[in-house]
Design an enzyme around this catalytic site. Structure first.
Site, PDB file in Angstrom:
ATOM      1  N   LYS A 107       0.861  -1.177   0.000  1.00 26.64           N
ATOM      2  CA  LYS A 107       0.000   0.000   0.000  1.00 26.64           C
ATOM      3  C   LYS A 107       0.900   1.231   0.000  1.00 26.64           C
ATOM      4  CE  LYS A 107      -3.910   1.990   2.614  1.00 26.64           C
ATOM      5  NZ  LYS A 107      -4.815   1.763   3.762  1.00 26.64           N
ATOM      6  N   SER A 144      -9.482   1.939   2.783  1.00 27.08           N
ATOM      7  CA  SER A 144      -8.561   2.620   1.888  1.00 27.08           C
ATOM      8  C   SER A 144      -7.505   1.701   1.285  1.00 27.08           C
ATOM      9  CB  SER A 144      -7.857   3.745   2.658  1.00 27.08           C
ATOM     10  OG  SER A 144      -7.050   3.227   3.703  1.00 27.08           O
ATOM     11  N   SER A 197     -10.141  -0.130   7.000  1.00 25.41           N
ATOM     12  CA  SER A 197      -9.450  -0.102   5.712  1.00 25.41           C
ATOM     13  C   SER A 197      -8.795  -1.409   5.299  1.00 25.41           C
ATOM     14  CB  SER A 197      -8.398   1.013   5.712  1.00 25.41           C
ATOM     15  OG  SER A 197      -9.009   2.276   5.673  1.00 25.41           O
TER      16      SER A 197
END
Length: 608
Positions: free
Chosen positions: A226, A299, A323
């Site tokens: 990420k 996210s 997330s």
């Protein structure tokens, strides 16, 4: 962040009230200078008094306090307003000096608050075992001829092929790089492809393995990060326009640990800007099960989409308020959110110092444990990281494990027949189901912790008037939330922090009765509670449901209705297990048994 919280933000009138307050303050700046601060006699032994510093900042009027009272729901009398206004510039001089005065100090994200959240309570016993870690034995499966089948294999299998030299890391890396090239235009899940870096790491892994220096189950395995994990010399953008050209000089602690394990970084994966939802400066990351109409959720959008579509061996995501859980559920992968403090966040973007967690997103439960083992342990750069023991046995029995559930939650949305079936499966495996309950408290009030800390983490964007650079400018996006948070009450923050302690005590009571909880993944109360208390969670695919409308992380927008499907579209649905603090091993023990019984992880998104 869950739907109900976003809807609350979208409907809140705080922004309008804040605008009125700002307007009144601007008018006050043009007023004559306020009362001079008194000069204290420098008498030996005389202490200083509050509110006697030289006046700093704009003039504040009684009317400003009248407007501000609406924000904090607290009224004072006109004489009290006058007294407060006359003294405000002296009372708050130190605050203004730190923020805007000649002694202004810029605080980097790496400087954490002095108050550090520790999920452990004095009354809570840790059930972490003795640190034994036993993975499943090699399956002996021959290497498939199909590169697609190779790409979708879990790390448990990929690692056996690499260890036995049935496939080289370089070939496996090229398979994933080719798939990233092919499918990223559809999914928009990659921010930076690290091709040259990956091939160099893969060749190094092959040389070491050929020489008999096998580092373990992640050696030679391609993975994606990420894009909030710093990578030295490789841009780390936070998915946000103001940082799109940011190139760090050091690796995050987790990146260093995966490098040490011999893993191969193939991509920096997309994330919702500043860790919110699934829209970044390159567009929206899409769900590979409905790539034409539905976002991947966030996210950790890129980690979810790429893992589900077989573009990486595994990924690292992060969670502050859902997330990892939400994109794992929507994309049909396994997401492990570790206990707060187990995995160090050194070199990772800060959204909320007391809530942020880093964890693996994989295609099997055991894969998640293999990754967790490699990245666990304290680091000096993260003051909240804690020494911990990780105990896991892939073959352990689940008979007799006490699993708590909330009966009413299983009868109403967001629970589905898949969630209810999971209870039956757990019972059939010999687990003991236990009804549990929690008080009917205002758990969403805990979001004040997130709002305040997140706004502080990105105060440079707020005070520098750079929030307009972010793509999403809707009521439930960060720009509005960060601006609103400037008007939150410090007293309410402290009261909320105390409430957090109360909730932790209640959660400790519940978890003393069971080994884990089985809950609908997106049940808002548990997302908020468990993230604030720091309990670990494991989300895994448990079946499929049909949806007649695309799902979104964003508050409803009548001007842009979501696509509808006729006939309905079939998508994965996952359940979530909430475990005891630092007891991820028992979570995985149950998760592996359920995963095998569900037998639904073998199906992949059509077309990928």
């Amino acid at each position: 962040m869950s739907s109900s919280r976003r809807q609350f933000l979208a409907s809140s009138s705080l922004a309008a009230i804040a605008a009125a307050f700002e307007s009144a303050s601007l008018k006050a700046q043009a007023a004559p200078s306020g009362q001079a601060s008194p000069n204290q006699q420098a008498t030996p032994g005389a202490p200083t008094a509050f509110g006697t510093s030289p006046a700093v900042g704009p003039v504040v009027t009684p009317d400003d306090f009248a407007h501000a009272e609406k924000l904090v729901q607290f009224e004072i009398t006109q004489p009290e307003r006058e007294e407060a206004a006359a003294n405000w510039r002296m009372q708050m001089a130190g605050l203004y000096e730190l923020r805007t005065g000649p002694r202004k100090l810029d605080l980097p994200q790496s400087v954490a608050p002095a108050t550090v959240w520790n999920p452990l309570l004095p009354t809570v016993s840790i059930h972490a075992g003795n640190g034994t870690f036993v993975r499943s034995p090699g399956a002996g499966k021959a290497l498939p001829a199909s590169e697609e089948e190779i790409a979708y294999a879990p790390v448990t299998q990929l690692s056996r092929w690499i260890q036995s030299k049935a496939i080289t890391s370089e070939r496996l890396t090229n398979i994933y790089l080719a798939r990233l090239d092919r499918f990223n235009p559809t999914l928009r899940c990659v921010i930076t492809l690290t091709r040259d870096h990956a091939l160099e790491q893969a060749r190094q892994a092959d040389r070491e393995i050929a020489a008999g220096r096998y580092r373990g189950p992640l050696h030679g395995i391609p993975w994606g990060a990420k894009d909030l994990l710093d990578t030295a010399g490789i841009r780390t953008t936070y998915g946000a326009e103001p940082y799109r050209d940011r190139v760090p000089t050091d690796n995050a602690a987790v990146v260093d640990r995966l490098n040490a394990a011999g893993a191969v970084l193939v991509a920096k994966l997309s994330m919702g800007a500043l860790a919110l939802n699934d829209v970044w400066f390159g567009g929206q990351t899409m769900n590979p099960w409905i790539p034409d109409a539905e976002g991947a959720s966030g996210s950790s959008a890129g980690p979810g989409a790429s893992t589900a579509a077989g573009l990486v061996g595994f990924a690292i995501g992060s969670e502050t308020g859902g997330s990892i859980v939400s994109p794992s559920m929507r994309n049909g992968v396994t997401g492990l959110r570790p206990t707060y403090g187990r995995v160090p966040r050194t070199g990772a973007m800060t959204l909320c110092w007391s809530l942020d967690k880093l964890g693996p997103m994989t295609r099997s439960v055991e894969d998640a444990m293999l990754v967790l083992k490699a990245i666990s342990g304290p680091d000096p750069g993260d003051v909240a990281s804690l020494p911990s023991t990780l105990t896991f046995h892939a073959g352990a029995s689940v008979k007799g494990l006490r699993v708590g559930y909330f009966p009413q939650w299983m009868k109403e949305p967001p629970a589905t027949d898949v969630d209810r079936h999971a209870l039956d499966v757990a019972r059939g495996l010999g687990m003991e189901l236990v009804e549990v309950s929690i008080p009917d408290w205002a758990y969403d009030s805990l979001n004040l912790m997130l709002f305040a800390e997140a706004a502080a983490a990105f105060d440079d964007l707020v005070l520098g008037h750079k929030l307009h650079e972010l793509k999403m400018q809707v009521p439930d996006a960060w720009p509005n939330v960060f601006r609103q948070s400037r008007f939150l009450s410090a007293v309410d923050f402290v009261q909320t922090d105390r409430f957090r302690r109360k909730v932790s005590e209640e959660m400790a009571r519940v978890m003393s009765q069971v080994y884990m909880l089985l809950v609908p993944s997106l049940r808002d109360e548990m997302l908020v509670i468990s993230n604030n208390t720091g309990h670990p969670s494991l989300t895994l695919r448990a079946g499929f449901v049909e949806v007649s409308e695309a799902r979104s992380d964003w508050a409803p927008d009548p001007a842009h209705p979501l696509p509808k499907f006729s006939p309905p579209r079939r998508v994965p649905h996952g359940i979530t297990l909430i475990g005891r603090l630092f007891d991820e091993g028992t979570l995985a023990q149950a998760g592996m048994a359920l995963e095998k019984a569900f037998n639904v992880m073998g199906e992949h998104p059509p077309g990928f």
